[in-house]
Design a protein around this motif. Sequence first.
Motif, PDB file in Angstrom:
ATOM      1  N   PRO A 174      98.340  80.874  36.346  1.00 53.84           N
ATOM      2  CA  PRO A 174      97.868  79.533  36.915  1.00 53.84           C
ATOM      3  C   PRO A 174      96.493  79.741  37.266  1.00 53.84           C
ATOM      4  CG  PRO A 174     100.062  80.138  37.905  1.00 53.84           C
ATOM      5  CD  PRO A 174      99.659  81.376  37.096  1.00 53.84           C
ATOM      6  N   THR A 175      95.575  78.659  36.478  1.00 51.33           N
ATOM      7  CA  THR A 175      94.067  78.609  36.720  1.00 51.33           C
ATOM      8  C   THR A 175      93.623  77.266  36.766  1.00 51.33           C
ATOM      9  OG1 THR A 175      94.076  80.801  35.669  1.00 51.33           O
ATOM     10  CG2 THR A 175      92.096  79.462  35.876  1.00 51.33           C
ATOM     11  N   GLY A 176      92.762  77.062  37.664  1.00 50.36           N
ATOM     12  CA  GLY A 176      92.008  75.628  37.695  1.00 50.36           C
ATOM     13  C   GLY A 176      90.748  75.785  38.051  1.00 50.36           C
ATOM     14  N   GLY A 177      90.007  74.618  38.081  1.00 48.25           N
ATOM     15  CA  GLY A 177      88.553  74.359  38.566  1.00 48.25           C
ATOM     16  C   GLY A 177      88.871  74.093  40.244  1.00 48.25           C
ATOM     17  N   VAL A 178      87.954  74.647  40.887  1.00 49.18           N
ATOM     18  CA  VAL A 178      87.805  74.290  42.292  1.00 49.18           C
ATOM     19  C   VAL A 178      87.009  72.973  42.589  1.00 49.18           C
ATOM     20  CG1 VAL A 178      87.038  74.871  44.548  1.00 49.18           C
ATOM     21  CG2 VAL A 178      87.646  76.886  42.770  1.00 49.18           C
ATOM     22  N   LYS A 179      87.710  71.913  43.083  1.00 49.38           N
ATOM     23  CA  LYS A 179      87.305  70.624  43.348  1.00 49.38           C
ATOM     24  C   LYS A 179      86.416  70.705  44.566  1.00 49.38           C
ATOM     25  CE  LYS A 179      91.148  68.341  40.836  1.00 49.38           C
ATOM     26  NZ  LYS A 179      92.072  67.235  41.051  1.00 49.38           N
ATOM     27  N   LYS A 180      85.463  69.327  44.544  1.00 51.20           N
ATOM     28  CA  LYS A 180      84.864  69.352  45.780  1.00 51.20           C
ATOM     29  C   LYS A 180      85.653  69.026  46.793  1.00 51.20           C
ATOM     30  CE  LYS A 180      80.970  67.633  43.142  1.00 51.20           C
ATOM     31  NZ  LYS A 180      80.133  66.228  42.855  1.00 51.20           N
ATOM     32  N   GLY A 181      85.315  69.490  47.850  1.00 51.04           N
ATOM     33  CA  GLY A 181      86.099  69.376  49.289  1.00 51.04           C
ATOM     34  C   GLY A 181      87.338  70.173  49.506  1.00 51.04           C
ATOM     35  N   GLU A 182      87.510  71.089  48.618  1.00 47.19           N
ATOM     36  CA  GLU A 182      88.690  72.134  48.851  1.00 47.19           C
ATOM     37  C   GLU A 182      88.165  73.568  48.836  1.00 47.19           C
ATOM     38  OE1 GLU A 182      91.897  71.699  45.812  1.00 47.19           O
ATOM     39  OE2 GLU A 182      90.393  72.261  44.209  1.00 47.19           O
ATOM     40  N   THR A 183      88.923  74.728  49.608  1.00 48.32           N
ATOM     41  CA  THR A 183      88.675  75.896  49.237  1.00 48.32           C
ATOM     42  C   THR A 183      88.986  76.462  48.110  1.00 48.32           C
ATOM     43  OG1 THR A 183      90.493  76.724  50.441  1.00 48.32           O
ATOM     44  CG2 THR A 183      88.671  76.064  52.021  1.00 48.32           C
ATOM     45  N   VAL A 184      88.713  77.792  47.753  1.00 48.48           N
ATOM     46  CA  VAL A 184      89.083  78.361  46.487  1.00 48.48           C
ATOM     47  C   VAL A 184      90.615  78.648  46.663  1.00 48.48           C
ATOM     48  CG1 VAL A 184      88.856  80.757  45.295  1.00 48.48           C
ATOM     49  CG2 VAL A 184      86.850  79.551  45.791  1.00 48.48           C
ATOM     50  N   GLY A 185      91.111  79.103  47.983  1.00 48.43           N
ATOM     51  CA  GLY A 185      92.396  79.337  48.264  1.00 48.43           C
ATOM     52  C   GLY A 185      93.278  77.876  48.050  1.00 48.43           C
ATOM     53  N   GLN A 186      92.678  76.732  48.498  1.00 46.69           N
ATOM     54  CA  GLN A 186      93.491  75.577  48.304  1.00 46.69           C
ATOM     55  C   GLN A 186      93.483  75.026  46.819  1.00 46.69           C
ATOM     56  OE1 GLN A 186      90.791  73.383  50.829  1.00 46.69           O
ATOM     57  NE2 GLN A 186      92.087  73.269  52.710  1.00 46.69           N
ATOM     58  N   ALA A 187      92.398  75.590  45.907  1.00 47.42           N
ATOM     59  CA  ALA A 187      92.677  75.141  44.695  1.00 47.42           C
ATOM     60  C   ALA A 187      93.482  76.044  43.887  1.00 47.42           C
ATOM     61  CB  ALA A 187      91.015  75.396  44.001  1.00 47.42           C
ATOM     62  N   GLY A 188      93.568  77.325  44.364  1.00 49.65           N
ATOM     63  CA  GLY A 188      94.517  78.228  43.513  1.00 49.65           C
ATOM     64  C   GLY A 188      95.867  77.772  43.848  1.00 49.65           C
ATOM     65  N   VAL A 189      96.499  77.168  45.092  1.00 47.54           N
ATOM     66  CA  VAL A 189      97.612  76.802  45.340  1.00 47.54           C
ATOM     67  C   VAL A 189      98.035  75.522  44.693  1.00 47.54           C
ATOM     68  CG1 VAL A 189      99.018  75.997  47.621  1.00 47.54           C
ATOM     69  CG2 VAL A 189      97.822  77.857  47.724  1.00 47.54           C
ATOM     70  N   ARG A 190      96.792  74.661  44.898  1.00 43.68           N
ATOM     71  CA  ARG A 190      97.219  73.187  44.040  1.00 43.68           C
ATOM     72  C   ARG A 190      97.462  73.467  42.655  1.00 43.68           C
ATOM     73  NH1 ARG A 190      93.634  71.145  41.202  1.00 43.68           N
ATOM     74  NH2 ARG A 190      91.964  72.012  42.007  1.00 43.68           N
ATOM     75  N   GLU A 191      96.687  74.394  42.027  1.00 42.20           N
ATOM     76  CA  GLU A 191      96.841  74.504  40.524  1.00 42.20           C
ATOM     77  C   GLU A 191      98.158  75.363  40.108  1.00 42.20           C
ATOM     78  OE1 GLU A 191      95.083  73.605  37.748  1.00 42.20           O
ATOM     79  OE2 GLU A 191      93.476  72.865  38.722  1.00 42.20           O
ATOM     80  N   CYS A 192      98.568  75.943  41.108  1.00 42.90           N
ATOM     81  CA  CYS A 192      99.759  76.568  40.792  1.00 42.90           C
ATOM     82  C   CYS A 192     100.916  75.605  40.638  1.00 42.90           C
ATOM     83  CB  CYS A 192     100.266  77.577  41.653  1.00 42.90           C
ATOM     84  SG  CYS A 192     101.746  78.811  41.478  1.00 42.90           S
ATOM     85  N   ARG A 193     100.764  74.754  41.931  1.00 42.35           N
ATOM     86  CA  ARG A 193     101.912  73.466  42.117  1.00 42.35           C
ATOM     87  C   ARG A 193     101.855  72.556  40.858  1.00 42.35           C
ATOM     88  NH1 ARG A 193      99.989  71.307  46.111  1.00 42.35           N
ATOM     89  NH2 ARG A 193     100.813  72.905  47.700  1.00 42.35           N
TER      90      ARG A 193
END
Length: 164
Positions: free
Chosen positions: A51-70
Amino acid sequence: MSKATRRIDHWRDPNAPKPTSRKTSASVFVRNDDGALLLLKRVDNDLWTIPTGGVKKGETVGQAGVRECREETGLDVEVVGLVGVFSTPEHVIVYMHGDRVDEVRQPINICLRARLLGGDISPQPSEAAEVRWVDPADLGRYPIHPALLERINHGLANTEPHIS
């Protein structure tokens, strides 16, 4: 990127187009209790990946990884460590819409180790064609881009983070 967008990854290709942008992405390296690795089949190039995706404005790298996986798998994870930072200029991604080049990107990927919390495998059709738990011994049966395989192999073989 829409479903009509195609992705073409170049690896160590002297004829690859020159990048026009850099963007940070987060990926998650998740293994289950049996040691199988979470993989998904991309809809834009039919290759398997973590699971991989771009880091959005307003989120951390960790939040992006968790969001992309979900979003990509339906599974909930928590970040527990770092596989590494992968930023080699040898990887260039061309995003195309029809015959038009939308972007030529040199990615910066921060690959995180994550632990499965729960959820059910339920890929969004716009995000993943398939999601599977794969025994690392079977990875050779899956078409995986060399840049992604580098992350996966490092995660399997090392506990110290990779920096490139």
